[in-house]
Design an enzyme around this catalytic site. Structure first.
Site, PDB file in Angstrom:
ATOM      1  N   ASP B  92       0.864  -1.177   0.000  1.00  0.00           N
ATOM      2  CA  ASP B  92       0.000   0.000   0.000  1.00  0.00           C
ATOM      3  C   ASP B  92       0.909   1.238   0.000  1.00  0.00           C
ATOM      4  O   ASP B  92       2.129   1.122   0.047  1.00  0.00           O
ATOM      5  CB  ASP B  92      -0.961  -0.034   1.187  1.00  0.00           C
ATOM      6  CG  ASP B  92      -0.237   0.007   2.527  1.00  0.00           C
ATOM      7  OD1 ASP B  92       1.002   0.148   2.546  1.00  0.00           O
ATOM      8  OD2 ASP B  92      -0.899  -0.106   3.564  1.00  0.00           O
ATOM      9  N   ASP B 291      -8.163  -7.449  -0.500  1.00  0.00           N
ATOM     10  CA  ASP B 291      -7.304  -7.782   0.642  1.00  0.00           C
ATOM     11  C   ASP B 291      -8.067  -7.418   1.894  1.00  0.00           C
ATOM     12  O   ASP B 291      -8.938  -6.539   1.859  1.00  0.00           O
ATOM     13  CB  ASP B 291      -6.013  -6.963   0.631  1.00  0.00           C
ATOM     14  CG  ASP B 291      -6.259  -5.546   1.133  1.00  0.00           C
ATOM     15  OD1 ASP B 291      -6.846  -4.747   0.368  1.00  0.00           O
ATOM     16  OD2 ASP B 291      -5.912  -5.237   2.292  1.00  0.00           O
ATOM     17  N   CYS B 329     -14.223 -28.574   5.805  1.00  0.00           N
ATOM     18  CA  CYS B 329     -12.954 -27.961   5.405  1.00  0.00           C
ATOM     19  C   CYS B 329     -11.856 -29.020   5.479  1.00  0.00           C
ATOM     20  O   CYS B 329     -11.817 -29.816   6.407  1.00  0.00           O
ATOM     21  CB  CYS B 329     -12.640 -26.794   6.339  1.00  0.00           C
ATOM     22  SG  CYS B 329     -11.047 -26.003   6.043  1.00  0.00           S
ATOM     23  N   CYS B 331      -8.540 -28.186   5.374  1.00  0.00           N
ATOM     24  CA  CYS B 331      -7.270 -27.505   5.621  1.00  0.00           C
ATOM     25  C   CYS B 331      -6.469 -28.284   6.661  1.00  0.00           C
ATOM     26  O   CYS B 331      -6.985 -29.167   7.345  1.00  0.00           O
ATOM     27  CB  CYS B 331      -7.486 -26.055   6.075  1.00  0.00           C
ATOM     28  SG  CYS B 331      -7.850 -25.835   7.825  1.00  0.00           S
ATOM     29  N   CYS B 334      -8.126 -28.263  10.157  1.00  0.00           N
ATOM     30  CA  CYS B 334      -9.352 -29.058  10.298  1.00  0.00           C
ATOM     31  C   CYS B 334      -9.081 -30.557  10.174  1.00  0.00           C
ATOM     32  O   CYS B 334      -9.817 -31.363  10.731  1.00  0.00           O
ATOM     33  CB  CYS B 334     -10.389 -28.608   9.272  1.00  0.00           C
ATOM     34  SG  CYS B 334     -11.065 -26.971   9.656  1.00  0.00           S
ATOM     35  N   HIS B 360      -6.547 -21.642   9.506  1.00  0.00           N
ATOM     36  CA  HIS B 360      -7.882 -22.055   9.073  1.00  0.00           C
ATOM     37  C   HIS B 360      -8.622 -20.918   8.366  1.00  0.00           C
ATOM     38  O   HIS B 360      -9.199 -21.116   7.291  1.00  0.00           O
ATOM     39  CB  HIS B 360      -8.747 -22.567  10.229  1.00  0.00           C
ATOM     40  CG  HIS B 360     -10.180 -22.694   9.792  1.00  0.00           C
ATOM     41  ND1 HIS B 360     -10.613 -23.704   8.958  1.00  0.00           N
ATOM     42  CD2 HIS B 360     -11.252 -21.879   9.974  1.00  0.00           C
ATOM     43  CE1 HIS B 360     -11.876 -23.524   8.666  1.00  0.00           C
ATOM     44  NE2 HIS B 360     -12.299 -22.423   9.266  1.00  0.00           N
TER      45      HIS B 360
END
Lengths: 385, 385
Positions: B92, B291, B329, B331, B334, B360
Site C-alpha cells: 500500500d 485484501d 474444510c 485444511c 481441520c 484455518h
C-alpha cells in the site's frame, strides 16, 4: 505391558544407544524431549515437531490439571488425542510446578495444598491424586510424585525432603499399579507401527511409571535415594532436583554418583537439562532421556543455539545479515530465512519470531542428539540380545 | 514491462476469470490477498502460506518504512528476498496508516507530516517519497499515495480530499514512471516460472502502479475520480475508502458505480474488504483483487469462519467438542485438530492459537475465492485472445 528397552550398542564410557518401545512410538535413545507445557510445545505446530524428528514430548501435569482439566482430557481419549500428537509423551508429576508456581503451598506427609496461579483456587495434590491425573492424561510415561529439593538446601532439609519423596514414590507406585489399566487408550490399538505385536500379546499397551532420585547435592543421600527406588522396581528412573541453580560440576557429580546405581536394562532420565553441550555430555555418560524448556524459552527471548555458538538475534549487528541463523544447519528456518529477517521479527514483536526461533533451536537440540546417537553407534560395541 | 492481464472467461454479471502476470508470480484471479503488515502474515510461516495457495500477499509501507526501514530492505534486494517470499507482493502507499495510526499528522498540498506510533519521531511523506519507498521495497504492485476519506464525511470535505488524492495520484505516477527502473530486482531473472519470456524481451520485469479511486460516499465524486485516474493511465485501478464504517449497501453502491468506468483490460482491486460473502459477491461483479486483515485479525481473537457460519472458538460449548473447526474444510488445521483443542489454546493464551486459527481462516478465504474462480470458469464465456 509397559515399556521395552532394547540396547543396541554400549561404549566404554557408559554411553548406550537403544530403542525405547513405548505404546505410541519406538523412541531412539539417547533422546531429547521438547517440553509441551500446556499441551503445546510453545509456538510450534505438531506437524512441524514431527518434521523436526521429535519422538517424545512432555506435558505438564500441573498446567493441564488446572486447564483444561484432566477429566475433560480423559473423556476425550487422553492427551495424545486431545492435542493430536501420535508419538510418545511423558508427563511430569506436577510436583515441581506446584512448588515453583503456586502462590500458597502447604506440605504435609499426606500431600501438598496449593493455590492455582491462574485464579487462586485451592487444590490438594497427593501421590495418589497425581497418579490419577497422569493416568487420565495417558502419557506413555508418568512420573512419581516427588518434592524437588531446592538449592542450596542444608542437610536436614535435604534429608527431610528425601524422606517425603521416598514415601511418596512408594505410594505413587502402589496406586499406579492398581489403576494403570484405567488409562483412556488401554486395550486400544493405537496404530501401526506404534504398537509392537508383542505388546498386544501381553494384554495391550499400558503406561510406565518412573521413580525420581532426589537427595539435594549430598552424594550419600543421592545413593540412598537411588537404591531405595531400585528396590521398589519402577519401569525407569529419573534424576531430579538438578539444574536448580547449582554449579555445573555439581550437576555432573550427582549424575556420576547415581548412574552406576541404576539398573542397566532400564531407561535413565535426567530431568530439566540443559545446554547443548550438557545434553551431549550426559548422553555419552549413559543418560537415555533429557528434557528442557531452554531451546524454546531461549528462542522466545531471541537466543539462538548454533554450531558457531549462541547468538542474540536482536543484536544490531544482524540488522542486514543475510546469512542463515546457523550456516551449518539445514533446518527449515536456516534453509529459508536470514538473520536480518529473524532480527526484524523479534524487533517488531511478531508472533512468527517465537515460532521460527523455536523451530531452529529445537532442530539444533534434536540434531545434537541425532549426532550423539550416530557416534555411539559407531563407537559402541553391539549388544547381543 | 509491468503486468499483463489475460482474461479467460467473463460472465453476464460482469465477473471475470483471469491470469495476472506479475514479475514474481502468475496470479489466478479473482484473488484474495492475505495481509503481511510488517513483512509477515501474522503468526503464519511463509511455507504454510505457500501450502495454503496464497498467490500474492500485502506489505504495509508505513510499517516497513519505520521498521526495519526501506533502505535496509533495498540493500538486501527488496522485500521478497528479505522475507523470503517468492510469489507476488503488493504494497500500500502508507497513506491509510499514516492517517489511522500516527499520533500527529498535518496534511498540506505537498504531503503529510506525522509522528511514528513507535517512537514519536517526525516524518514527512509526499507522493514522491511514497514511490521511492515502495520502489525500494520492490513489491510487484505499488499503490498511488492517496488520502483515504473518512466516513462520514460531508461533501466539502470529500471534495477537498478528492482534490488532494487526484493531485497526488498524478505526482505518484510521474515519479514512479521516472524511477521504476530502480527497483532492487530490475534486470534480474527472478526465476522460472515466475517470469514469462515475453517479459524479458520487453526489458525485464518492473513493478506496476495502481491508482486509487476515492470520493467518499458520493457517486458523482467517485465517477469523477475514476474518470480522471483512467485518463492518467495506471497499470491497474483500486477502489479505496470503503469498509471504513459505512453500511454495506453503500459499499456495494460505490463499487457498482465505479466498476463500469474502469478499463476492462486492467485489474480492479477493492481495498480492505471484507467478510467471506462480501468478497464472493464483489468477485462475481468483476472485482479481481481484494485484501483484508479480517481473516487473520479475527483468528487472533478466536473468531473462525466456517461453512456453517462464524464460531467464537473460546465459547464454553466447545470445551469438549472433538469435531474439526469446520466439518466441510480439509485444511491442515481441520484435518488434525479439534474445536476443543483450539479452544484450550486460546484459553491458555498459547501462541499456537493465533497460528492455527489464522491458518484455518486463510484457508477458508482462499478456498472461497478458489470456488468463485471455478464457478466463473464454468459459468463464463471464454475470451478469444
Amino acid at each position: 505391558m509397559a515399556l521395552t528397552f532394547n540396547q543396541l550398542h554400549t561404549t566404554p564410557g557408559g554411553g548406550r544407544r537403544a530403542q525405547l518401545h513405548l505404546p505410541h512410538h519406538i523412541v531412539e535413545t539417547p533422546v531429547f524431549m521438547p517440553v509441551g507445557t500446556a499441551g503445546t510445545v510453545k509456538a510450534v505446530p505438531q506437524d512441524t515437531l514431527e518434521s523436526l524428528g521429535a519422538q517424545i514430548i512432555l506435558g505438564n501435569t500441573y498446567h493441564l490439571y488446572l486447564r483444561p482439566g484432566h477429566e475433560p482430557i480423559r473423556r476425550m481419549g487422553g492427551l495424545h488425542r486431545f492435542i493430536s500428537w501420535p508419538r510418545a509423551m511423558l508427563t511430569d508429576s506436577g510436583g515441581f510446578q506446584v512448588f515453583s508456581l503456586s502462590e500458597l503451598r502447604k506440605v504435609t506427609d499426606e500431600g501438598v495444598r496449593f493455590r492455582s496461579h491462574l485464579d487462586g483456587s485451592s487444590h490438594f495434590f497427593t501421590p495418589e491424586h497425581s497418579m490419577d491425573v497422569q493416568i487420565a492424561l495417558g502419557a506413555d510415561i508418568a512420573m512419581a510424585f516427588d518434592e524437588c529439593t531446592e538449592y542450596p538446601a542444608d542437610r536436614t532439609r535435604a534429608e527431610e525432603s528425601l524422606r517425603l519423596t521416598m514415601a511418596w514414590a512408594q505410594r505413587s507406585l502402589t496406586h499406579f499399579r492398581a489403576h494403570q489399566h484405567e488409562v483412556p487408550w488401554t486395550n486400544e490399538l493405537v496404530g501401526e507401527p506404534r504398537v509392537s505385536p508383542q505388546k498386544l500379546e501381553n494384554g495391550g499397551p499400558t503406561q510406565s511409571l518412573f521413580g525420581i532420585v532426589q537427595g539435594g547435592m549430598y552424594r550419600d543421600l543421592r545413593r540412598e535415594s537411588a537404591e531405595r527406588l531400585v528396590e521398589m522396581d519402577f519401569d525407569g528412573y529419573a534424576i531430579g532436583g538438578l539444574s536448580v541453580g547449582e554449579p555445573r560440576d555439581l550437576t555432573l557429580e550427582m549424575i556420576s554418583e547415581v548412574l552406576p546405581l541404576l539398573p542397566k536394562d532400564k531407561p535413565r532420565y535426567v530431568m530439566g537439562v540443559g545446554y547443548p553441550d550438557e545434553i551431549e555430555q550426559y548422553a555419552r555418560m549413559g543418560v537415555d532421556m533429557m528434557d528442557c524448556v531452554l531451546p524454546t524459552r531461549a528462542a522466545r527471548h531471541g537466543l539462538l543455539f548454533t554450531s558457531e555458538g549462541r547468538i542474540t538475534i536482536k543484536n544490531k549487528q544482524f540488522a542486514e545479515d543475510q546469512g542463515p541463523p546457523d550456516p551449518n544447519c539445514d533446518c527449515m528456518v536456516c534453509r529459508r530465512y536470514s538473520r536480518a529477517y529473524l532480527r526484524h521479527l523479534m524487533q517488531a514483536g511478531e508472533a512468527l519470531s517465537g515460532t521460527l526461533n523455536s523451530i531452529h533451536n529445537l532442530a539444533y537440540y534434536l540434531g545434537t542428539m541425532r549426532k550423539v546417537r550416530q557416534s555411539l553407534q559407531v563407537a559402541g560395541a553391539p549388544i547381543s540380545s
